[in-house]
Design a protein around this motif. Sequence first.
Motif, PDB file in Angstrom:
ATOM      1  N   GLN A   1       0.826  -1.206   0.000  1.00  0.00           N
ATOM      2  CA  GLN A   1       0.000   0.000   0.000  1.00  0.00           C
ATOM      3  C   GLN A   1       0.861   1.257   0.000  1.00  0.00           C
ATOM      4  O   GLN A   1       0.526   2.231  -0.662  1.00  0.00           O
ATOM      5  CB  GLN A   1      -0.948  -0.007   1.194  1.00  0.00           C
ATOM      6  N   MET A   2       1.939   1.242   0.749  1.00  0.00           N
ATOM      7  CA  MET A   2       2.811   2.414   0.764  1.00  0.00           C
ATOM      8  C   MET A   2       3.427   2.644  -0.614  1.00  0.00           C
ATOM      9  O   MET A   2       3.468   3.765  -1.103  1.00  0.00           O
ATOM     10  CB  MET A   2       3.918   2.263   1.809  1.00  0.00           C
ATOM     11  N   LEU A   3       3.909   1.587  -1.234  1.00  0.00           N
ATOM     12  CA  LEU A   3       4.508   1.741  -2.562  1.00  0.00           C
ATOM     13  C   LEU A   3       3.472   2.170  -3.584  1.00  0.00           C
ATOM     14  O   LEU A   3       3.763   2.965  -4.481  1.00  0.00           O
ATOM     15  CB  LEU A   3       5.212   0.453  -2.984  1.00  0.00           C
ATOM     16  N   ALA A   4       2.244   1.690  -3.446  1.00  0.00           N
ATOM     17  CA  ALA A   4       1.181   2.112  -4.362  1.00  0.00           C
ATOM     18  C   ALA A   4       0.872   3.591  -4.176  1.00  0.00           C
ATOM     19  O   ALA A   4       0.627   4.308  -5.151  1.00  0.00           O
ATOM     20  CB  ALA A   4      -0.077   1.286  -4.139  1.00  0.00           C
ATOM     21  N   SER A   5       0.913   4.067  -2.951  1.00  0.00           N
ATOM     22  CA  SER A   5       0.589   5.477  -2.703  1.00  0.00           C
ATOM     23  C   SER A   5       1.630   6.412  -3.294  1.00  0.00           C
ATOM     24  O   SER A   5       1.310   7.536  -3.661  1.00  0.00           O
ATOM     25  CB  SER A   5       0.418   5.746  -1.207  1.00  0.00           C
ATOM     26  N   ILE A   6       2.866   5.956  -3.406  1.00  0.00           N
ATOM     27  CA  ILE A   6       3.893   6.825  -3.985  1.00  0.00           C
ATOM     28  C   ILE A   6       4.156   6.483  -5.448  1.00  0.00           C
ATOM     29  O   ILE A   6       4.970   7.126  -6.093  1.00  0.00           O
ATOM     30  CB  ILE A   6       5.210   6.768  -3.183  1.00  0.00           C
ATOM     31  N   GLY A   7       3.449   5.486  -5.958  1.00  0.00           N
ATOM     32  CA  GLY A   7       3.612   5.086  -7.349  1.00  0.00           C
ATOM     33  C   GLY A   7       2.763   5.910  -8.304  1.00  0.00           C
ATOM     34  O   GLY A   7       2.182   6.935  -7.945  1.00  0.00           O
ATOM     35  N   GLU A   8       2.680   5.436  -9.512  1.00  0.00           N
ATOM     36  CA  GLU A   8       1.998   6.153 -10.594  1.00  0.00           C
ATOM     37  C   GLU A   8       0.537   6.489 -10.276  1.00  0.00           C
ATOM     38  O   GLU A   8       0.022   7.514 -10.692  1.00  0.00           O
ATOM     39  CB  GLU A   8       2.061   5.301 -11.861  1.00  0.00           C
TER      40      GLU A   8
ATOM     41  N   GLU B   1      -1.689  21.681  -2.374  1.00  0.00           N
ATOM     42  CA  GLU B   1      -1.428  21.613  -0.938  1.00  0.00           C
ATOM     43  C   GLU B   1      -1.158  20.180  -0.482  1.00  0.00           C
ATOM     44  O   GLU B   1      -0.313  19.942   0.383  1.00  0.00           O
ATOM     45  CB  GLU B   1      -2.603  22.194  -0.146  1.00  0.00           C
ATOM     46  N   THR B   2      -1.877  19.233  -1.058  1.00  0.00           N
ATOM     47  CA  THR B   2      -1.675  17.833  -0.684  1.00  0.00           C
ATOM     48  C   THR B   2      -0.288  17.372  -1.065  1.00  0.00           C
ATOM     49  O   THR B   2       0.406  16.741  -0.256  1.00  0.00           O
ATOM     50  CB  THR B   2      -2.737  16.936  -1.357  1.00  0.00           C
ATOM     51  N   ILE B   3       0.135  17.673  -2.270  1.00  0.00           N
ATOM     52  CA  ILE B   3       1.483  17.294  -2.718  1.00  0.00           C
ATOM     53  C   ILE B   3       2.533  17.961  -1.839  1.00  0.00           C
ATOM     54  O   ILE B   3       3.510  17.333  -1.428  1.00  0.00           O
ATOM     55  CB  ILE B   3       1.695  17.652  -4.211  1.00  0.00           C
ATOM     56  N   ALA B   4       2.344  19.222  -1.529  1.00  0.00           N
ATOM     57  CA  ALA B   4       3.296  19.934  -0.674  1.00  0.00           C
ATOM     58  C   ALA B   4       3.373  19.293   0.707  1.00  0.00           C
ATOM     59  O   ALA B   4       4.451  19.197   1.292  1.00  0.00           O
ATOM     60  CB  ALA B   4       2.900  21.402  -0.560  1.00  0.00           C
ATOM     61  N   LYS B   5       2.246  18.833   1.202  1.00  0.00           N
ATOM     62  CA  LYS B   5       2.198  18.245   2.545  1.00  0.00           C
ATOM     63  C   LYS B   5       2.888  16.877   2.603  1.00  0.00           C
ATOM     64  O   LYS B   5       3.555  16.554   3.582  1.00  0.00           O
ATOM     65  CB  LYS B   5       0.748  18.105   2.997  1.00  0.00           C
ATOM     66  N   VAL B   6       2.763  16.054   1.575  1.00  0.00           N
ATOM     67  CA  VAL B   6       3.321  14.704   1.609  1.00  0.00           C
ATOM     68  C   VAL B   6       4.727  14.604   1.015  1.00  0.00           C
ATOM     69  O   VAL B   6       5.404  13.599   1.217  1.00  0.00           O
ATOM     70  CB  VAL B   6       2.397  13.678   0.896  1.00  0.00           C
ATOM     71  N   TYR B   7       5.186  15.635   0.326  1.00  0.00           N
ATOM     72  CA  TYR B   7       6.445  15.557  -0.418  1.00  0.00           C
ATOM     73  C   TYR B   7       7.628  15.154   0.461  1.00  0.00           C
ATOM     74  O   TYR B   7       8.356  14.213   0.144  1.00  0.00           O
ATOM     75  CB  TYR B   7       6.738  16.875  -1.127  1.00  0.00           C
TER      76      TYR B   7
END
Length: 61
Positions: free
Chosen positions: A13-20, A34-40
């Motif tokens: 699940q973690m790899l899927a969340s950071i995948g394509e 904002e979401t991208i900035a928060k998780v980057y």
Amino acid sequence: MPARNLGRELLGQMLASIGEYGFWNYYTNTGYKETIAKVYDGVKCYLNVWKLDKNEVLVKE
């Protein structure tokens, strides 16, 4: 910043969340920067716990 959940995470699940189809897909469909900035920073840190083996397959350190 060390990864805090190592050993308790759901790797797939973690790899899927950071995948394509993860966070970036969410951004391209919503436009919420904002979401991208928060998780980057967390994603960048998380990727450091993975390395590629000789066949370029992800392996956890």
